[in-house]
Design a protein around this motif. Structure first.
Motif, short mmCIF file in Angstrom:
data_model
loop_
_atom_site.label_atom_id
_atom_site.label_comp_id
_atom_site.label_asym_id
_atom_site.label_seq_id
_atom_site.Cartn_x
_atom_site.Cartn_y
_atom_site.Cartn_z
N ILE A 1 -0.99 16.59 -6.09
CA ILE A 1 -1.41 17.04 -7.42
C ILE A 1 -2.54 16.15 -7.93
O ILE A 1 -2.43 14.93 -7.94
CB ILE A 1 -0.21 17.08 -8.39
CG1 ILE A 1 -0.66 17.47 -9.80
CG2 ILE A 1 0.56 15.77 -8.39
CD1 ILE A 1 0.50 17.70 -10.75
N GLY A 2 -3.61 16.81 -8.33
CA GLY A 2 -4.79 16.09 -8.81
C GLY A 2 -4.76 15.87 -10.30
O GLY A 2 -5.67 16.24 -11.03
N TYR B 1 -4.54 19.26 -1.57
CA TYR B 1 -4.28 19.56 -2.97
C TYR B 1 -4.16 21.08 -3.14
O TYR B 1 -4.22 21.83 -2.15
CB TYR B 1 -5.40 18.99 -3.84
CG TYR B 1 -5.38 17.47 -3.86
CD1 TYR B 1 -4.76 16.78 -4.89
CD2 TYR B 1 -5.95 16.73 -2.83
CE1 TYR B 1 -4.72 15.39 -4.90
CE2 TYR B 1 -5.91 15.34 -2.83
CZ TYR B 1 -5.30 14.68 -3.87
OH TYR B 1 -5.25 13.31 -3.88
N GLY C 1 -1.40 6.97 0.65
CA GLY C 1 -2.75 6.51 0.36
C GLY C 1 -3.76 6.85 1.43
O GLY C 1 -4.87 7.31 1.14
N ILE C 2 -3.38 6.64 2.67
CA ILE C 2 -4.34 6.82 3.77
C ILE C 2 -4.92 8.24 3.79
O ILE C 2 -6.12 8.42 3.99
CB ILE C 2 -3.68 6.44 5.14
CG1 ILE C 2 -4.70 6.42 6.25
CG2 ILE C 2 -2.53 7.36 5.49
CD1 ILE C 2 -5.50 5.14 6.30
N VAL D 1 0.86 -1.19 0.00
CA VAL D 1 0.00 0.00 0.00
C VAL D 1 0.89 1.24 0.00
O VAL D 1 1.91 1.28 0.68
CB VAL D 1 -0.92 -0.02 1.26
CG1 VAL D 1 -1.56 1.35 1.48
CG2 VAL D 1 -1.99 -1.10 1.09
N ARG D 2 0.49 2.22 -0.79
CA ARG D 2 1.32 3.43 -0.92
C ARG D 2 1.29 4.26 0.35
O ARG D 2 0.25 4.31 1.04
CB ARG D 2 0.84 4.26 -2.10
CG ARG D 2 -0.56 4.78 -1.90
CD ARG D 2 -1.19 5.18 -3.19
NE ARG D 2 -0.87 6.55 -3.56
CZ ARG D 2 -1.28 7.11 -4.70
NH1 ARG D 2 -2.00 6.41 -5.56
NH2 ARG D 2 -0.98 8.34 -4.99
N LYS E 1 -5.33 10.07 1.30
CA LYS E 1 -6.14 10.29 0.10
C LYS E 1 -7.50 9.59 0.18
O LYS E 1 -8.42 9.99 -0.52
CB LYS E 1 -5.36 9.88 -1.14
CG LYS E 1 -4.25 10.89 -1.42
CD LYS E 1 -3.38 10.59 -2.60
CE LYS E 1 -2.38 11.75 -2.75
NZ LYS E 1 -1.27 11.45 -3.64
N VAL E 2 -7.61 8.56 1.00
CA VAL E 2 -8.94 7.93 1.14
C VAL E 2 -9.72 8.49 2.33
O VAL E 2 -10.87 8.14 2.53
CB VAL E 2 -8.85 6.38 1.26
CG1 VAL E 2 -8.25 5.77 0.01
CG2 VAL E 2 -8.09 5.96 2.50
N THR E 3 -9.09 9.36 3.10
CA THR E 3 -9.80 9.93 4.25
C THR E 3 -10.08 11.42 4.06
O THR E 3 -10.68 12.05 4.93
CB THR E 3 -8.99 9.75 5.54
OG1 THR E 3 -7.68 10.29 5.34
CG2 THR E 3 -8.87 8.30 5.94
N GLY E 4 -9.65 11.98 2.93
CA GLY E 4 -9.91 13.40 2.67
C GLY E 4 -8.89 14.32 3.30
O GLY E 4 -9.04 15.55 3.24
N GLY F 1 1.41 9.79 -9.16
CA GLY F 1 0.48 8.65 -9.17
C GLY F 1 1.02 7.42 -8.49
O GLY F 1 0.73 6.30 -8.90
N ALA G 1 -5.58 14.56 2.51
CA ALA G 1 -4.52 15.03 1.59
C ALA G 1 -4.83 16.43 1.10
O ALA G 1 -5.96 16.74 0.77
CB ALA G 1 -4.42 14.06 0.41
#
Lengths: 296, 761, 158
Positions: free
Chosen positions: B257-258, B34, B24-25, B20-21, B27-30, B481, B32
């Motif tokens: 970066i999105g 941007y 990542g954590i 797992v990156r 980015k899945v919990t909001g 990415g 991160a």
């Protein structure tokens, strides 16, 4: 030098609780007054700066307008009902699958949770998905205004792109669908480059009633995105009556559809393409409607 | 060891696994952050006024009313961005594109900007700015702009690369040529010659995150910029130059970066935010709307390409020629040059010639888009190869295999290839079950190959070992990415520690030396090479500290499986020391443990892919559905295979969008008609099938682990693969993308009319 | 005109002030610091700002802040149960269903709504159910697989 003030651009938000309050708010508010139902057109246009309301009248707090009702005269769909509720209403879906599918094609699940067929109608886009289906179904619009209620044929609501026949203070309260007849069925099809999240390049809806032998006794054919407003093509309907949808009848109908088209070339499609595919989709929709009506 | 970065075969322990990156954590919990998620205390809202005409001289800009609006803190025009470019034409173009100086050159060109206390006030202020234009004739189509009769966009544009230098200004800014052999002779040797014209629409990278930044210039002239970017060092360089600052006075911090795909290699709003901040003396946040993203940032070139190829009956390509016209927006570019270089790169061409023309148009300034310029050239060449195969009744895969470039082949753009993967991807495609699957009515299969150069360039990384032995790798190349996962894997591999023990972070411009942008698929290739060098520097340190602890000569210490191991006499009594063991006594043995690297990562191995696609075409509406899609690509070495697959799939999906529906549509008025996600149709989830992938690993000799860049090549074959599939399904050759339903139906109609005429004749 | 709005966000009673024409997306991001709600387009075409409003999946950019009065809102920040990730979050990580990650919050909210309505979706139902969320990085393959895997886990089949 004149001092400009941002207070000049203050917007008012009203959330009436009853129909009477809503009509009053619409009638009495000054400036650019807009009804907020699902908001999927209104807010998108505000975002782009294409529309700047002075007053926003949110009608979703009006309970009577947020329901689908089965009445003696048929189904009634309130102006505040999000399309996703139509898809979840099994009796409505069974009676008017074409109308429900058309409403279900407006945008994604996210949009479905907000958008309404009355909004789709009153936004007055030539490409609105639910409108041809409502035309084919023979729906009526129930309008409330300062002078009371009036009920008109759905075809008389939209006058041109972005234009309706509603007068100051008026709003469409609900859509009235007729009682579904025995051995009848409707269907709506559209052509979009993507499978979802798209605007119809051209669309067609057909509503048929059959006799016991499977011969068409009544037919209504409507087209979208091929003229400034959706079209109810009487000739196309007539071409199907008295037939069992043989190839010749279908081709006569398709030709009538093509003749009725008066589209434009734009970013979404060409005149030729829209005209030609109108016939293709009407044919496919007719076959589907016939099947739904019990035709074999 | 040390700086030797040549490939050595080895067995991997961490590299090639799929953890797992690390980011990542968030980015899945909001959590991160941007570009638009960051705020500075006291920040203002900045907004840009953009031209609604495609070509005009700015006669006057009246800003007084806007300045007088309460809450407005600064209004700027080009005057507030004085010209510090010192004769650098490329940089001047960037400056002019950020804020039009004398003329507006496209619909959406920035002409002024405001900073105000809130969004509402900023919007109101924009409406109070009055711009007076003198309108000129415009041209937005590449072929129209190429004509001598076209309105000339720049009076100072004389085609370079042709002799003699033209006396008349035109919209063709440059001409470039590549090739070898004798094409005349080559075409004489051919049994079959196919010549075709192709056209591709202009597409946008379509990243979901709009450009966003917060800029702050302090009264002492130093500055901070928070921004979503593919290269914060390059942004620092360009912004500081345009603002007349020393580079080191501007610190640039990259946000998450999105998406970028090349579109965030270029600056637009950043100098504007900084200039607004300088004038208002407060931080300023600027976020583009989606409409601005489409109208003013990004797009790739619209193109028009002629291809001629010859083949013998037994399937040897004898010659290939291509003329490529690429629109670059209103400023000179070198996009056709890249197209001309890549067009025939997959093949061993005895005789080849390509000519690229850079064409100015009144559209936004063209920016890189994933393997920039290659997909269009591949569309043209791979379509012609498909036709050649049909003409000589040879299987399209076999024809390609027979002519594919190999180690030692002179490429069509010059260099001689080292070990490459085009042949291997083709062989794998031939054996793939997809190739043998049955097809139904109205269905067709197509395949195509693609090439991309890849890039390495300047990289700088720092590896720091904490007192507890955990490791931080700081890199200056943006992770777009999943690169942080790959780099942590590489450090774990090289140092011999666990993946979980390593954290990779992106440093700001104050923490490291210059790093190139994440472009040219260089992120993992270059950063991992630099990371390996950093680890090796740290290992030198670790060994020397172990030698001190043991009080033995450093030569007697080896580094093995993440431990210092004593050798020689008395080694048995010395337990191996872990990184943590050595780190614990760092204070007593010489201070912090670190490894630093600054390198030029040369030798990015070229990359090849082969794609297979099945499509169904509705003959009555011209609408195409992608039924099945397979990507086969050489990755050199896949560091994190799941993210390599992700790159393959993502590129294919973008290519599918390009092939079927994506395109900039301009009206007669020169204005963009579809600046939104509703009418600029990128594929949605229900438009696509699963995208099958096969990773091939032909090691890159110039990377310690054999890594090649993988990000870009996957967008190169889809246009052609899908066009070939549509052509095979319908019997009609499609020469224009996107193959939208109206365009396909028109082609079917024309074909039908033609065959009817033939029958009658 | 500024309005004081009382609402429930991720289980908490919240109050915020917003303009009459301010979107709920802006209110969530700027007034309540819930920046997991992303703006990709502002016109309902990308789904990055997806939230649940009274349990219904909507784009918060197409809802006014004022409309939230008395309603219940759930954002990506409210999906996990304390430090226990929701199965969807876990599967998105394991399957690398994100690259840049900007669309991820919207996808998670939409996928959660989808699985609550339809615990055993087919691939086609997942694809159509998530068609309102744009992703430009992944080609959707790994997203669909992550949702499938989460469905299996949530149904207790793993």
């Amino acid at each position: 030098m004149r001092r400009y003030d941002t207070r000049d651009i203050a917007v008012q938000y009203l959330a009436p609780q009853t129909m009477t309050e809503a009509v009053q708010a619409l009638a009495e508010s000054k400036g650019r007054v807009h009804v907020l139902a699902g908001g999927s057109d209104l807010l998108a246009r505000m975002k782009g700066g294409y529309l700047e309301p002075d007053v926003i009248v949110d009608i979703k707090r009006i309970k009577s307008m947020s329901v689908i009702k089965k009445r003696a005269e048929g189904f009634s769909i309130g102006a505040g009902v999000p399309c996703i509720h139509m898809g979840r209403h099994s009796a409505l879906k069974k009676a008017w699958p074409g109308v429900v599918e058309a409403a279900g094609l407006i945008g994604s699940d996210q949009i479905q949770g907000r958008c309404t067929i009355v909004g789709n109608l009153c936004n007055a886009s030539p490409a609105a998905d639910s409108v041809p289906a409502l035309f084919a179904a023979g729906a009526m619009a129930v309008i409330q205004g300062p002078k009371g209620e009036r009920i008109i044929n759905i075809e008389n609501v939209v006058k041109g792109p972005g234009k309706t026949s509603l007068k100051k203070g008026e709003m469409v309260e609900r859509i009235q669908l007729p009682v579904k007849q025995a051995r009848s069925g409707d269907a709506y099809l559209r052509l979009t480059p993507r499978t979802e999240m798209d605007i119809a390049i051209v669309s067609a809806s057909v509503n048929l009633t059959l006799d016991r032998a499977g011969t068409v006794t009544e037919a209504r054919v409507a087209l979208g995105a091929v003229a400034p407003v959706a079209l109810l093509v009487a000739k196309a309907g007539k071409a199907l009556i008295g037939t069992q949808l043989d190839d010749e009848a279908l081709e006569t109908m398709a030709a009538a559809c093509r003749d009725a088209c008066d589209p434009i070339d734009d970013k979404r499609g060409t005149i030729d393409y829209r005209t030609r595919v109108a016939g293709v989709l009407a044919t496919r929709a007719a076959k589907l409607a016939w099947q739904r009506a019990g035709g074999k | 060891m040390g700086n030797d970065t040549k490939y050595k075969a080895r067995t991997f322990r961490a590299v090639g696994t799929r953890p797992v990156r690390p980011d990542g954590i968030d980015k899945v919990t909001g959590r991160a952050r941007y570009g638009a998620d960051f705020s500075m205390p006291g920040q203002l809202v900045g907004r840009v006024l953009r031209s609604d005409v495609p070509h005009a001289t700015i006669k006057k800009i009246e800003t007084a009313k806007a300045e007088a609006l309460p809450g407005v803190k600064a209004v700027i025009t080009a005057k507030d961005l004085p010209d510090y470019t010192d004769g650098d034409e490329e940089l001047y173009a960037v400056l002019d594109n950020c804020m039009a100086r004398k003329k507006v050159l496209y619909d959406g060109h920035a002409v002024a900007a405001v900073a105000a206390v809130d969004e509402k006030t900023a919007r109101a202020a924009l409406k109070l700015i009055e711009v007076e234009y003198k309108i000129h004739k415009h041209v937005t189509d590449v072929d129209e702009a190429f004509k001598p009769s076209a309105p000339v966009i720049r009076k100072d544009c004389f085609t370079t690369g042709v002799k003699p230098r033209p006396k008349k200004a035109s919209n063709v800014s440059a001409c470039s040529e590549f090739g070898h052999g004798n094409i005349k002779k080559g075409f004489k040797e051919a049994d079959v010659i196919i010549e075709r014209q192709f056209k591709t629409g202009q597409t946008h990278q379509g990243y979901i995150e709009p450009h966003a930044c917060v800029g702050s210039i302090s009264p002492d002239g130093s500055g901070d910029l928070w921004v979503c970017t593919q290269g914060h060092f390059v942004y620092r360089q360009m912004c500081s130059q345009l603002l007349g600052m020393d580079q080191s006075r501007l610190r640039v911090t990259s946000s998450e970066i999105g998406g970028g795909f090349g579109g965030k290699t270029h600056i637009w709003i950043e100098p504007v935010a900084l200039a607004l901040s300088r004038k208002a003396n407060q931080p300023v946040k600027v976020v583009m709307s989606r409409e601005e993203v489409f109208r003013a940032s990004g797009p790739t070139s619209a193109t028009s390409i002629d291809v001629k190829m010859g083949v013998t009956k037994d399937g040897r390509i004898t010659a290939g020629e291509a003329t490529l016209r690429y629109a670059s927006g209103p400023y000179p570019g070198s996009w056709a040059q890249l197209g001309a270089m890549t067009a025939f790169a997959c093949y061993d061409m005895p005789n080849v010639k390509t000519t690229g023309y850079e064409v100015l148009v009144n559209r936004p300034k063209t920016t890189a888009y994933r393997a920039p310029s290659a997909p269009m050239a591949a569309f043209a060449v791979e379509s012609v190869i498909d036709e050649l195969a049909k003409e000589i009744s040879m299987d399209a895969v076999d024809l390609r295999i027979k002519n594919s470039a190999q180690e030692g082949t002179q490429s069509s753009y010059g260099p001689v290839y080292g070990p490459i993967g085009i042949g291997a991807t083709l062989e794998a495609a031939r054996e793939h079950p997809h190739m043998k699957a049955p097809l139904g009515e109205n269905q067709g299969r197509g395949m195509a190959c693609g090439f991309w150069f890849n890039f390495g360039g300047q990289s700088c990384t720092s590896l720091n070992i904490a007192e507890d032995g955990s490791v931080t790798l700081t890199v200056g190349t943006i992770d777009v990415g999943g690169a942080r996962a790959s780099l942590s894997l590489v450090v774990a591999e090289e140092l011999g520690v666990e993946y979980e023990q390593v954290k990779t972070v992106i440093g700001d411009t104050g923490t490291l030396g210059f790093n190139e942008m994440t472009d040219g698929s260089r992120g993992t290739f270059a950063s991992s090479m630099s990371a390996i060098v950093s680890v090796r520097q740290a290992i030198v340190q670790l060994k020397s500290r172990a030698a001190q602890i043991w009080d033995i000569p450093v030569d007697a210490v080896e580094w093995k499986d993440g431990h210092a191991v004593a050798t020689g006499r008395g080694a048995k009594n010395r337990q191996p020391l872990s990184v943590a063991d050595i780190a614990a006594s760092a204070a007593k043995t010489g201070g912090p443990l670190a490894g630093h690297a600054q390198i030029v990562a040369d030798g990015a191995g070229v990359s090849f892919a082969t794609h297979i696609c099945d499509v169904e075409v509705d003959p009555d509406t011209g609408r195409s559905t992608i039924l099945r899609y397979t990507v086969l690509q050489d990755a050199g070495k896949a560091v994190h295979p799941t993210y390599v697959e992700g790159q393959f799939q993502g590129g294919a999906a973008q290519g599918i969008g390009w092939a079927l529906n994506e395109e900039y549509i301009y009206g007669k008025d020169g204005r963009l008609q579809n600046p939104g996600f509703l009418d600029y149709r990128i594929p949605v989830c229900s438009d696509l099938p699963m995208i099958d992938t096969q990773i091939l690993e032909i090691p890159n000799p110039n990377h310690p682990y054999g890594v090649r860049g993988v990000g870009e090549t996957s967008i190169v074959p889809p246009l052609a693969a899908i066009a070939n599939a549509v052509s095979n399904a319908t019997g009609v050759r499609m020469t224009q993308v996107p193959m939208s339903p109206p365009r396909v139906l028109e082609a079917l109609d024309e074909h039908l009319a033609m065959s009817r005429r033939r029958k009658r004749a | 005109m500024s309005l004081l709005i009382e609402t429930t966000v991720n289980g908490d009673q919240r109050e915020f002030v917003c303009e009459a024409d301010e979107t709920l997306m802006d209110a969530l991001r700027n007034r309540m610091s819930l920046t997991g709600v992303k703006e990709g387009c502002g016109t309902g075409d990308c789904g990055a700002c997806s939230i649940l409003l009274d349990g219904e999946l909507v784009c918060s950019c197409l809802v006014l802040g004022a409309e939230a009065a008395g309603r219940t809102i759930e954002t990506v920040e409210g999906i996990s149960d304390g430090d226990e990730l929701h199965p969807l979050q876990q599967k998105f990580l394991e399957h690398a269903a994100l690259q840049c990650g900007i669309c991820t919050p919207g996808f998670l909210v939409a996928a959660k709504a989808l699985l609550e309505r339809n615990p055993n979706p087919t691939e086609e139902e997942i694809r159509y159910g998530l068609a309102g969320n744009l992703c430009r990085c992944t080609g959707y393959d790994k997203i669909v697989r992550a949702v499938q895997a989460a469905a299996v886990e949530m149904n207790g089949e793993s």
